[in-house]
Design a protein around this motif. Structure first.
Motif, PDB file in Angstrom:
ATOM      1  N   VAL A   7      12.623  14.143  -3.740  1.00 53.88           N
ATOM      2  CA  VAL A   7      11.746  13.187  -4.408  1.00 53.88           C
ATOM      3  C   VAL A   7      10.619  12.802  -3.453  1.00 53.88           C
ATOM      4  O   VAL A   7      10.868  12.489  -2.282  1.00 53.88           O
ATOM      5  CB  VAL A   7      12.538  11.928  -4.811  1.00 53.88           C
ATOM      6  N   PRO A   8       9.345  12.819  -3.892  1.00 49.71           N
ATOM      7  CA  PRO A   8       8.247  12.381  -3.016  1.00 49.71           C
ATOM      8  C   PRO A   8       8.499  10.968  -2.500  1.00 49.71           C
ATOM      9  O   PRO A   8       8.937  10.080  -3.245  1.00 49.71           O
ATOM     10  CB  PRO A   8       7.027  12.433  -3.940  1.00 49.71           C
ATOM     11  N   TYR A   9       8.190  10.762  -1.210  1.00 49.92           N
ATOM     12  CA  TYR A   9       8.479   9.465  -0.598  1.00 49.92           C
ATOM     13  C   TYR A   9       7.183   8.768  -0.174  1.00 49.92           C
ATOM     14  O   TYR A   9       6.733   7.852  -0.839  1.00 49.92           O
ATOM     15  CB  TYR A   9       9.431   9.664   0.584  1.00 49.92           C
ATOM     16  N   VAL A  10       6.589   9.188   0.934  1.00 48.71           N
ATOM     17  CA  VAL A  10       5.293   8.645   1.354  1.00 48.71           C
ATOM     18  C   VAL A  10       4.463   9.785   1.935  1.00 48.71           C
ATOM     19  O   VAL A  10       4.991  10.831   2.312  1.00 48.71           O
ATOM     20  CB  VAL A  10       5.433   7.517   2.407  1.00 48.71           C
ATOM     21  N   HIS A  11       3.150   9.556   2.035  1.00 52.68           N
ATOM     22  CA  HIS A  11       2.267  10.580   2.574  1.00 52.68           C
ATOM     23  C   HIS A  11       1.291   9.967   3.568  1.00 52.68           C
ATOM     24  O   HIS A  11       0.994   8.772   3.516  1.00 52.68           O
ATOM     25  CB  HIS A  11       1.507  11.297   1.460  1.00 52.68           C
ATOM     26  N   LEU A  12       0.797  10.796   4.457  1.00 51.71           N
ATOM     27  CA  LEU A  12      -0.238  10.398   5.402  1.00 51.71           C
ATOM     28  C   LEU A  12      -1.552  10.217   4.652  1.00 51.71           C
ATOM     29  O   LEU A  12      -1.986  11.125   3.941  1.00 51.71           O
ATOM     30  CB  LEU A  12      -0.396  11.479   6.479  1.00 51.71           C
ATOM     31  N   PRO A  13      -2.208   9.051   4.792  1.00 50.78           N
ATOM     32  CA  PRO A  13      -3.481   8.858   4.089  1.00 50.78           C
ATOM     33  C   PRO A  13      -4.486   9.964   4.433  1.00 50.78           C
ATOM     34  O   PRO A  13      -4.594  10.394   5.586  1.00 50.78           O
ATOM     35  CB  PRO A  13      -3.955   7.495   4.609  1.00 50.78           C
ATOM     36  N   PRO A  59       7.493   2.142   2.398  1.00 46.86           N
ATOM     37  CA  PRO A  59       7.752   2.666   1.049  1.00 46.86           C
ATOM     38  C   PRO A  59       6.834   2.103  -0.029  1.00 46.86           C
ATOM     39  O   PRO A  59       6.680   2.709  -1.088  1.00 46.86           O
ATOM     40  CB  PRO A  59       9.208   2.270   0.807  1.00 46.86           C
ATOM     41  N   SER A  60       6.209   0.943   0.235  1.00 46.76           N
ATOM     42  CA  SER A  60       5.274   0.364  -0.739  1.00 46.76           C
ATOM     43  C   SER A  60       3.870   0.912  -0.582  1.00 46.76           C
ATOM     44  O   SER A  60       2.973   0.563  -1.370  1.00 46.76           O
ATOM     45  CB  SER A  60       5.255  -1.159  -0.593  1.00 46.76           C
ATOM     46  N   GLY A  61       3.648   1.737   0.447  1.00 43.49           N
ATOM     47  CA  GLY A  61       2.331   2.311   0.675  1.00 43.49           C
ATOM     48  C   GLY A  61       1.458   1.538   1.625  1.00 43.49           C
ATOM     49  O   GLY A  61       0.302   1.916   1.842  1.00 43.49           O
ATOM     50  N   ASN A  62       1.967   0.446   2.215  1.00 41.69           N
ATOM     51  CA  ASN A  62       1.190  -0.305   3.189  1.00 41.69           C
ATOM     52  C   ASN A  62       1.027   0.501   4.472  1.00 41.69           C
ATOM     53  O   ASN A  62       1.970   1.141   4.942  1.00 41.69           O
ATOM     54  CB  ASN A  62       1.889  -1.633   3.499  1.00 41.69           C
ATOM     55  N   VAL A  63      -0.163   0.466   5.058  1.00 40.44           N
ATOM     56  CA  VAL A  63      -0.505   1.295   6.213  1.00 40.44           C
ATOM     57  C   VAL A  63      -0.797   0.413   7.422  1.00 40.44           C
ATOM     58  O   VAL A  63      -1.539  -0.575   7.325  1.00 40.44           O
ATOM     59  CB  VAL A  63      -1.725   2.188   5.910  1.00 40.44           C
ATOM     60  N   ASP A  64      -0.213   0.768   8.569  1.00 36.64           N
ATOM     61  CA  ASP A  64      -0.522   0.122   9.845  1.00 36.64           C
ATOM     62  C   ASP A  64      -0.961   1.195  10.838  1.00 36.64           C
ATOM     63  O   ASP A  64      -0.457   2.331  10.807  1.00 36.64           O
ATOM     64  CB  ASP A  64       0.697  -0.607  10.414  1.00 36.64           C
ATOM     65  N   LEU A  65      -1.869   0.835  11.740  1.00 42.13           N
ATOM     66  CA  LEU A  65      -2.363   1.745  12.769  1.00 42.13           C
ATOM     67  C   LEU A  65      -2.072   1.163  14.143  1.00 42.13           C
ATOM     68  O   LEU A  65      -2.279  -0.024  14.381  1.00 42.13           O
ATOM     69  CB  LEU A  65      -3.863   1.964  12.623  1.00 42.13           C
ATOM     70  N   THR A  66      -1.572   2.017  15.050  1.00 42.15           N
ATOM     71  CA  THR A  66      -1.313   1.604  16.428  1.00 42.15           C
ATOM     72  C   THR A  66      -1.849   2.678  17.361  1.00 42.15           C
ATOM     73  O   THR A  66      -1.471   3.852  17.240  1.00 42.15           O
ATOM     74  CB  THR A  66       0.195   1.418  16.690  1.00 42.15           C
TER      75      THR A  66
END
Length: 288
Positions: A7-13, A59-66
C-alpha cells in the motif's frame, strides 16, 4: 500463488527530486526520512565529508527539513531519535574502532557526539527510548547490539544463546522490543532488554533467507528469500517453541510488479518497502 499488494505510504516531495538519495528509513513512530546530498559519495573519492539535507514526511504528509553539516559516512545508515535528532552511521569502516563511524546530530542538525559500533552494519534502527539497535552482517561477529545515543553498549547478543548467529538477516524494532531472524539457522528471536537474564526468547523456524519480519500477536510474516523466493511473503503462527507456516504468497508493488532492488524496514506489524529511485515508501501491515 496469492499476491499481496503493498500500500502506498509516503513519498519524497517532488521539490527535492533534484538531489541524490543517499539513505532513507522509517522511524519507530512511522515518519519517513530521506538523507539527500548534492552528489553521491564515490568509492575512493574525495567527497567526504559532505553537507546533507534530511527530508522528513509523517503519515499525514507534513514535511520537516533538517540540514546536517559534515556527514562522514560514505555508505550511511540513518534514523531519527525521539528527541528530533538524527543518527548517521557508516556501514563499513576501515578500522573496526573508528571513533567517527557514528554521528549523532541534535534537532538543529548540529553534531553532538560520535563513536564506534563496529564494521559491517546491516541494520540500524532507533527505538522509542532513543537507544540504537545495530545488526551486523557476517564480516563482523558482533551479531546484534543495542547502544545508547552517547555510545554506551546497553545490550549484546554475546552469550544470548541465539543459534547460528553469523549474520543478522532481518531486524524489526518497535517500542523497546527487537525481533530478529538470523543466519544460519534462521530462528525467530524476540529481545526485550528490560527483562535482564530473560531478555531473549527463541522459536525454531524453517522459513529461510527472509530479509524482513513483521509480528502481530501470535502471527508472523517473513518477506524475502533466496533466488526465486526473493519476493516471497510467508505467513506463520507462533507456538510455544516454533514458527508454524500457514500460507505462502508474493508481496508485490501497488502495480502488481515484483519489487526488484529495494530497501526494507521492519517496525512491529509493518514492513516498509522502498524501491528505485527510492523516492517513495510502500507498506505491508500484518495487523490488517
Amino acid at each position: 500463488m496469492q499476491k499481496t499488494v503493498l500500500v502506498p505510504y509516503v513519498h519524497l516531495p517532488r521539490a527535492h527530486h533534484d538531489r541524490h538519495v543517499v539513505a532513507s528509513t522509517v522511524d519507530v513512530f512511522g515518519t519517513a526520512h530521506w538523507l539527500l546530498a548534492e552528489r553521491l559519495p564515490q568509492p575512493g573519492g574525495d567527497a567526504l565529508p559532505f553537507d546533507a539535507l534530511v527530508v522528513s514526511v509523517d503519515p499525514s504528509g507534513n514535511v520537516d527539513l533538517t540540514e546536517l553539516s559534515a556527514v562522514r559516512a560514505r555508505w550511511p545508515r540513518l534514523d531519527r531519535l525521539p528527541d528530533g535528532g538524527f543518527v548517521v552511521a557508516a556501514s563499513r569502516t576501515r578500522r573496526c574502532q573508528d571513533a567517527n563511524q557514528v554521528q549523532v546530530f541534535d534537532a538543529l542538525g548540529r553534531e553532538m557526539s560520535s563513536f564506534s559500533v563496529g564494521d559491517a552494519i546491516e541494520h540500524l534502527l532507533a527505538d522509542e527510548t532513543g537507544h540504537i539497535w545495530v545488526g551486523h552482517f557476517d564480516e563482523n561477529p558482533a551479531g546484534i547490539r543495542r547502544w545508547s545515543a552517547t555510545g554506551r553498549l546497553a545490550w549484546t547478543s554475546d552469550g544470548a544463546a541465539i543459534p547460528g548467529l553469523f549474520d543478522c538477516y532481518a531486524l524489526n524494532v518497535s517500542g523497546t522490543v527487537a525481533w530478529a531472524c538470523t543466519y544460519t539457522d534462521f530462528p525467530l528471536v524476540e529481545i526485550r532488554p528490560d527483562r535482564g537474564g530473560r531478555s531473549v526468547k527463541v522459536w525454531t523456524n524453517h522459513v529461510r533467507g527472509a530479509r524482513a519480519v513483521a509480528v502481530h500477536g501470535q502471527r508472523v510474516a517473513f518477506y524475502g528469500g533466496y533466488g526465486k523466493e526473493r519476493d516471497r511473503l510467508a505467513h506463520a503462527e507462533l507456538t510455544e517453541t516454533s514458527v508454524e507456516p500457514t500460507d505462502v504468497g508474493l508481496l508485490t508493488l501497488p502495480n502488481g510488479r515484483a519489487a526488484g532492488s529495494r530497501r526494507v524496514v521492519g517496525r512491529g506489524s509493518r514492513i516498509y518497502v522502498q524501491t528505485e529511485p527510492f523516492t517513495a515508501w510502500e507498506v505491508f501491515d500484518l495487523s490488517n
